[in-house]
Design a protein around this motif. Structure first.
Motif, PDB file in Angstrom:
ATOM      1  N   PHE A  33      24.353   3.189  51.052  1.00  0.00           N
ATOM      2  CA  PHE A  33      25.509   2.411  50.608  1.00  0.00           C
ATOM      3  C   PHE A  33      26.759   3.288  50.657  1.00  0.00           C
ATOM      4  CE2 PHE A  33      23.733   4.567  46.986  1.00  0.00           C
ATOM      5  CZ  PHE A  33      24.816   4.966  46.219  1.00  0.00           C
ATOM      6  N   PRO A  34      27.940   2.663  50.759  1.00  0.00           N
ATOM      7  CA  PRO A  34      29.171   3.455  50.847  1.00  0.00           C
ATOM      8  C   PRO A  34      29.686   3.876  49.477  1.00  0.00           C
ATOM      9  CG  PRO A  34      29.703   1.137  51.005  1.00  0.00           C
ATOM     10  CD  PRO A  34      28.198   1.226  50.914  1.00  0.00           C
ATOM     11  N   THR A  35      30.245   5.074  49.408  1.00  0.00           N
ATOM     12  CA  THR A  35      31.060   5.486  48.271  1.00  0.00           C
ATOM     13  C   THR A  35      32.437   5.838  48.823  1.00  0.00           C
ATOM     14  OG1 THR A  35      30.701   7.885  48.275  1.00  0.00           O
ATOM     15  CG2 THR A  35      28.976   6.522  47.281  1.00  0.00           C
ATOM     16  N   GLU A  36      33.352   6.231  47.950  1.00  0.00           N
ATOM     17  CA  GLU A  36      34.676   6.602  48.439  1.00  0.00           C
ATOM     18  C   GLU A  36      34.665   7.920  49.198  1.00  0.00           C
ATOM     19  OE1 GLU A  36      34.659   8.648  44.411  1.00  0.00           O
ATOM     20  OE2 GLU A  36      33.493   7.215  45.579  1.00  0.00           O
ATOM     21  N   THR A  37      33.599   8.711  49.055  1.00  0.00           N
ATOM     22  CA  THR A  37      33.526  10.007  49.730  1.00  0.00           C
ATOM     23  C   THR A  37      32.797   9.872  51.060  1.00  0.00           C
ATOM     24  OG1 THR A  37      31.538  10.572  48.446  1.00  0.00           O
ATOM     25  CG2 THR A  37      33.668  11.294  47.575  1.00  0.00           C
ATOM     26  N   SER A 150      19.057  15.886  56.887  1.00  0.00           N
ATOM     27  CA  SER A 150      19.470  17.096  56.198  1.00  0.00           C
ATOM     28  C   SER A 150      20.045  18.117  57.178  1.00  0.00           C
ATOM     29  CB  SER A 150      18.274  17.710  55.472  1.00  0.00           C
ATOM     30  OG  SER A 150      18.682  18.780  54.657  1.00  0.00           O
ATOM     31  N   GLY A 151      21.211  18.677  56.800  1.00  0.00           N
ATOM     32  CA  GLY A 151      21.865  19.688  57.618  1.00  0.00           C
ATOM     33  C   GLY A 151      22.885  19.140  58.589  1.00  0.00           C
ATOM     34  N   LYS A 152      22.861  17.828  58.843  1.00  0.00           N
ATOM     35  CA  LYS A 152      23.778  17.221  59.807  1.00  0.00           C
ATOM     36  C   LYS A 152      25.066  16.776  59.120  1.00  0.00           C
ATOM     37  CE  LYS A 152      21.105  17.943  63.216  1.00  0.00           C
ATOM     38  NZ  LYS A 152      21.495  19.020  64.168  1.00  0.00           N
ATOM     39  N   PRO A 153      26.109  16.453  59.906  1.00  0.00           N
ATOM     40  CA  PRO A 153      27.363  16.002  59.294  1.00  0.00           C
ATOM     41  C   PRO A 153      27.143  14.764  58.433  1.00  0.00           C
ATOM     42  CG  PRO A 153      27.673  16.485  61.625  1.00  0.00           C
ATOM     43  CD  PRO A 153      26.204  16.541  61.375  1.00  0.00           C
ATOM     44  N   SER A 154      27.808  14.708  57.306  1.00  0.00           N
ATOM     45  CA  SER A 154      27.667  13.569  56.416  1.00  0.00           C
ATOM     46  C   SER A 154      28.252  12.314  57.058  1.00  0.00           C
ATOM     47  CB  SER A 154      28.359  13.847  55.088  1.00  0.00           C
ATOM     48  OG  SER A 154      27.732  14.931  54.430  1.00  0.00           O
ATOM     49  N   PRO A 155      27.713  11.134  56.719  1.00  0.00           N
ATOM     50  CA  PRO A 155      28.161   9.899  57.357  1.00  0.00           C
ATOM     51  C   PRO A 155      29.342   9.265  56.638  1.00  0.00           C
ATOM     52  CG  PRO A 155      26.247   9.468  56.001  1.00  0.00           C
ATOM     53  CD  PRO A 155      26.534  10.938  55.862  1.00  0.00           C
ATOM     54  N   THR A 156      30.340   8.886  57.392  1.00  0.00           N
ATOM     55  CA  THR A 156      31.493   8.186  56.831  1.00  0.00           C
ATOM     56  C   THR A 156      31.580   6.744  57.332  1.00  0.00           C
ATOM     57  OG1 THR A 156      32.874   9.131  58.606  1.00  0.00           O
ATOM     58  CG2 THR A 156      32.842  10.293  56.494  1.00  0.00           C
ATOM     59  N   GLU A 157      30.617   6.334  58.150  1.00  0.00           N
ATOM     60  CA  GLU A 157      30.522   4.963  58.637  1.00  0.00           C
ATOM     61  C   GLU A 157      29.049   4.560  58.648  1.00  0.00           C
ATOM     62  OE1 GLU A 157      32.391   4.517  62.456  1.00  0.00           O
ATOM     63  OE2 GLU A 157      34.083   5.806  61.903  1.00  0.00           O
ATOM     64  N   GLY A 176      32.200  -0.632  55.401  1.00  0.00           N
ATOM     65  CA  GLY A 176      33.313  -0.082  56.164  1.00  0.00           C
ATOM     66  C   GLY A 176      33.379   1.431  56.078  1.00  0.00           C
ATOM     67  N   ARG A 177      34.432   1.974  56.651  1.00  0.00           N
ATOM     68  CA  ARG A 177      34.619   3.428  56.676  1.00  0.00           C
ATOM     69  C   ARG A 177      35.012   3.941  55.298  1.00  0.00           C
ATOM     70  NH1 ARG A 177      39.272   6.711  59.995  1.00  0.00           N
ATOM     71  NH2 ARG A 177      38.178   8.684  60.208  1.00  0.00           N
ATOM     72  N   THR A 178      34.489   5.112  54.930  1.00  0.00           N
ATOM     73  CA  THR A 178      34.834   5.690  53.633  1.00  0.00           C
ATOM     74  C   THR A 178      36.232   6.299  53.685  1.00  0.00           C
ATOM     75  OG1 THR A 178      33.856   7.844  54.154  1.00  0.00           O
ATOM     76  CG2 THR A 178      32.406   6.173  53.192  1.00  0.00           C
ATOM     77  N   GLY A 179      36.809   6.560  52.499  1.00  0.00           N
ATOM     78  CA  GLY A 179      38.197   6.990  52.440  1.00  0.00           C
ATOM     79  C   GLY A 179      38.401   8.486  52.309  1.00  0.00           C
ATOM     80  N   VAL A 180      37.761   9.112  51.314  1.00  0.00           N
ATOM     81  CA  VAL A 180      37.999  10.539  51.046  1.00  0.00           C
ATOM     82  C   VAL A 180      37.448  11.399  52.176  1.00  0.00           C
ATOM     83  CG1 VAL A 180      37.532  12.449  49.464  1.00  0.00           C
ATOM     84  CG2 VAL A 180      38.027  10.165  48.559  1.00  0.00           C
ATOM     85  N   GLY A 181      36.213  11.108  52.606  1.00  0.00           N
ATOM     86  CA  GLY A 181      35.669  11.767  53.787  1.00  0.00           C
ATOM     87  C   GLY A 181      34.867  13.020  53.539  1.00  0.00           C
ATOM     88  N   VAL A 182      35.059  13.694  52.403  1.00  0.00           N
ATOM     89  CA  VAL A 182      34.201  14.819  52.022  1.00  0.00           C
ATOM     90  C   VAL A 182      33.604  14.506  50.658  1.00  0.00           C
ATOM     91  CG1 VAL A 182      35.371  16.609  53.357  1.00  0.00           C
ATOM     92  CG2 VAL A 182      36.157  16.101  51.032  1.00  0.00           C
ATOM     93  N   GLU A 183      32.470  15.137  50.364  1.00  0.00           N
ATOM     94  CA  GLU A 183      31.737  14.810  49.163  1.00  0.00           C
ATOM     95  C   GLU A 183      32.522  15.144  47.893  1.00  0.00           C
ATOM     96  OE1 GLU A 183      28.916  15.688  52.511  1.00  0.00           O
ATOM     97  OE2 GLU A 183      30.754  16.566  51.710  1.00  0.00           O
ATOM     98  N   SER A 184      31.962  14.724  46.761  1.00  0.00           N
ATOM     99  CA  SER A 184      32.624  14.928  45.474  1.00  0.00           C
ATOM    100  C   SER A 184      32.669  16.408  45.098  1.00  0.00           C
ATOM    101  CB  SER A 184      31.890  14.153  44.380  1.00  0.00           C
ATOM    102  OG  SER A 184      30.562  14.634  44.235  1.00  0.00           O
ATOM    103  N   THR A 185      33.654  16.740  44.280  1.00  0.00           N
ATOM    104  CA  THR A 185      33.696  18.048  43.627  1.00  0.00           C
ATOM    105  C   THR A 185      32.597  18.095  42.576  1.00  0.00           C
ATOM    106  OG1 THR A 185      36.085  18.130  43.934  1.00  0.00           O
ATOM    107  CG2 THR A 185      35.150  19.601  42.270  1.00  0.00           C
ATOM    108  N   GLY A 302      33.649  12.671  61.146  1.00  0.00           N
ATOM    109  CA  GLY A 302      33.639  11.823  62.326  1.00  0.00           C
ATOM    110  C   GLY A 302      33.885  12.624  63.591  1.00  0.00           C
ATOM    111  N   ALA A 303      34.804  13.596  63.524  1.00  0.00           N
ATOM    112  CA  ALA A 303      35.093  14.439  64.686  1.00  0.00           C
ATOM    113  C   ALA A 303      33.891  15.306  65.046  1.00  0.00           C
ATOM    114  CB  ALA A 303      36.316  15.312  64.406  1.00  0.00           C
ATOM    115  N   ILE A 304      33.222  15.860  64.036  1.00  0.00           N
ATOM    116  CA  ILE A 304      32.039  16.679  64.311  1.00  0.00           C
ATOM    117  C   ILE A 304      30.957  15.832  64.977  1.00  0.00           C
ATOM    118  CG2 ILE A 304      30.163  17.995  63.261  1.00  0.00           C
ATOM    119  CD1 ILE A 304      32.126  18.996  61.169  1.00  0.00           C
ATOM    120  N   ARG A 305      30.797  14.612  64.499  1.00  0.00           N
ATOM    121  CA  ARG A 305      29.806  13.721  65.113  1.00  0.00           C
ATOM    122  C   ARG A 305      30.203  13.339  66.541  1.00  0.00           C
ATOM    123  NH1 ARG A 305      25.770  11.115  62.327  1.00  0.00           N
ATOM    124  NH2 ARG A 305      25.495  11.853  60.188  1.00  0.00           N
ATOM    125  N   GLN A 306      31.494  13.178  66.792  1.00  0.00           N
ATOM    126  CA  GLN A 306      31.929  12.887  68.160  1.00  0.00           C
ATOM    127  C   GLN A 306      31.582  14.030  69.107  1.00  0.00           C
ATOM    128  OE1 GLN A 306      36.104  11.734  67.112  1.00  0.00           O
ATOM    129  NE2 GLN A 306      35.714  10.023  68.498  1.00  0.00           N
TER     130      GLN A 306
END
Length: 344
Positions: A33-37, A150-157, A176-185, A302-306
Motif C-alpha cells: 500500500f502507498p504511504t507519503e514516503t 531486500s536491498g533494491k531501490p524502494s518503490p514510489t509507484e 498513485g505515486r508517493t510524494g516524499v520519496g524517501v523513507e521516514s526519519t 525512480g531514477a535509480i530504477r530507470q
C-alpha cells in the motif's frame, strides 16, 4: 501466486477495494500500500506468522526490524510504554507524517519477529489518505517495510512493487505515486538526548526546532543487529555499480569521457541543469533543479530504477548537501553505492 493490483482514488470512497485488503490482512496475509514516503508491504504486527511472510516475500534478513504503522495517535500506548513528553510534542506536531519514533515496547503485544532481539519498537502514523483509510478500517497495527526486494531501490509507484514482488504477494493497493520519496526519519526516544537512527523525510532541523538537540545518525558495526531499518545492510542498489560524484557538470563530463575511453556505457543521475552539458552520457536521468533537495528526494528511487532498464556498465549519481532532506538523500546514495565515490 497471482498478484492483483487495485487502484483507489485518494479522495473518493473505495469500500470494496479497502475491504479486499482488510480481509487479506485479517486472514494473515500481506498487502502492499502507498504511504507519503514509499510503498509499504504490510502485515498485522501482532501476528508472527503474517509478519514472517514479509521477510519471505522481500528476502529480508531476519535481524532487520520492521516499523509499526498505526492509524490513530492514541494507539501508541497500546504498543509502547514510557512515552516521553518530547515524543508527545513531536507526535502533535508531525503526526501523521514521515517520522518514526522508537519507544520501549509494551511486553507481549507486538510479535517478536517485528523487533528481533530488541525491547524497543518503532512506530509511525503515515500521512497518506490511502494508508490512513486502510489502517483505520483494519483497526490493527501494520508492520510494514518498503515493498521491494531486500536491498533494491524502494518503490514510489505501484508498478515498482509489481516488478519486485509479482507472484510473491497477493495484492497491491495502487494509490498513485508517493510524494516524499524517501523513507521516514527514525528517531530513538529511549536515549537522552534522542538519536536519529535514520535520516528521512522529516529533517533534523525541524526536530531540533521543537525539542532541542538530538544526536545525529549512529551506525552499527558489522556483526551488530540493526536497531532500525537501513542501518546495517547495503540498500537501494541498482543492478550496475553506482558511484557518487561531485555535483559539478565539468567533473561529470570528464568522468563520462574517461569511462567511455575504457569502453564503458554510462548512466548519470543529476540535476536538470546539467542535462545539456553532460550530453555525452549514454543515459541521463534528471531528478529536479540543482539544490532542490525535496525534488531530488521525490525522484531519486525512480531514477535509480530507470537505470536498471538501461544497459549501463556504471552509474554516476551527483551528490547534494548533507543538510535538510539532503541528509536523507545522501544516506540513501551512500548505501546504494556501498560507499563508493568516483574520482578522476
Amino acid at each position: 501466486m497471482d498478484t492483483e493490483i487495485i487502484s483507489v482514488d485518494n479522495h473518493v470512497g473505495n469500500f470494496l477495494s479497502y475491504q479486499r485488503a482488510v480481509d487479506i490482512l485479517k486472514n494473515g496475509g500481506v498487502v502492499a500500500f502507498p504511504t507519503e514516503t514509499v510503498y509499504g508491504l504490510g502485515a498485522v504486527a501482532t501476528d508472527a506468522n503474517a509478519v514472517q511472510k514479509i521477510f519471505d516475500a522481500k528476502g529480508r534478513p531476519s535481524d532487520n526490524p520492521l516499523i509499526v504503522h498505526i492509524g490513530n495517535k492514541k494507539d501508541v500506548d497500546k504498543y509502547a510504554v514510557d512515552v516521553p513528553d518530547d515524543a508527545k510534542k513531536l507526535m502533535d506536531a508531525y503526526w501523521p507524517g514521515p517520522l518514526t519514533l522508537v519507544f520501549n515496547k509494551r511486553p507481549g503485544v507486538i510479535a517478536e519477529n517485528v523487533t528481533p532481539g530488541f525491547e524497543t519498537v518503532g512506530i509511525r502514523m503515515p500521512d497518506h489518505p490511502v494508508a490512513l483509510e486502510l489502517l483505520q478500517k483494519l483497526d490493527m497495527p501494520l508492520a510494514a517495510p518498503s515493498a521491494n526486494r531486500s536491498g533494491k531501490p524502494s518503490p514510489t509507484e505501484a508498478n515498482h512493487v509489481f516488478t519486485d514482488l509479482q507472484g510473491r504477494i497477493p495484492l497491491i493497493v495502487d494509490g498513485g505515486r508517493t510524494g516524499v520519496g524517501v523513507e521516514s526519519t527514525v528517531l530513538d526516544m529511549t536515549t537522552v538526548p534522542p538519536t536519529i537512527l535514520r535520516p528521512g523525510g522529516l529533517t533534523r532541523e525541524m526536530i531540533e526546532e521543537l525539542i532541542g538537540h538530538v544526536h545525529a545518525e549512529s551506525e552499527v558495526s558489522k556483526g551488530d543487529a540493526p536497531k532500525a531499518p537501513g542501518m546495517k545492510y547495503m540498500h537501494y542498489a541498482p543492478e550496475s555499480p553506482l558511484y557518487i560524484i561531485q555535483a559539478d557538470e565539468k567533473v561529470i563530463q570528464d568522468a563520462v569521457n574517461a569511462l567511455h575511453n575504457e569502453g564503458k556505457r554510462v548512466a548519470v543521475i543529476g540535476p536538470d541543469e546539467f542535462r545539456v552539458k553532460v550530453d555525452e552520457a549514454d543515459w541521463y536521468f534528471s531528478v529536479g533543479p540543482l539544490h532542490d533537495q525535496e525534488a531530488l528526494a521525490t525522484n531519486l528511487y525512480g531514477a535509480i530504477r530507470q537505470c536498471d532498464l538501461t544497459e549501463a556498465d556504471i552509474i554516476l549519481a551527483a551528490e547534494t548537501e548533507w543538510t535538510g532532506v539532503g541528509a536523507a538523500v545522501m544516506n540513501r546514495l551512500v548505501k546504494a553505492a556501498d560507499g563508493k565515490r568516483y574520482l578522476l
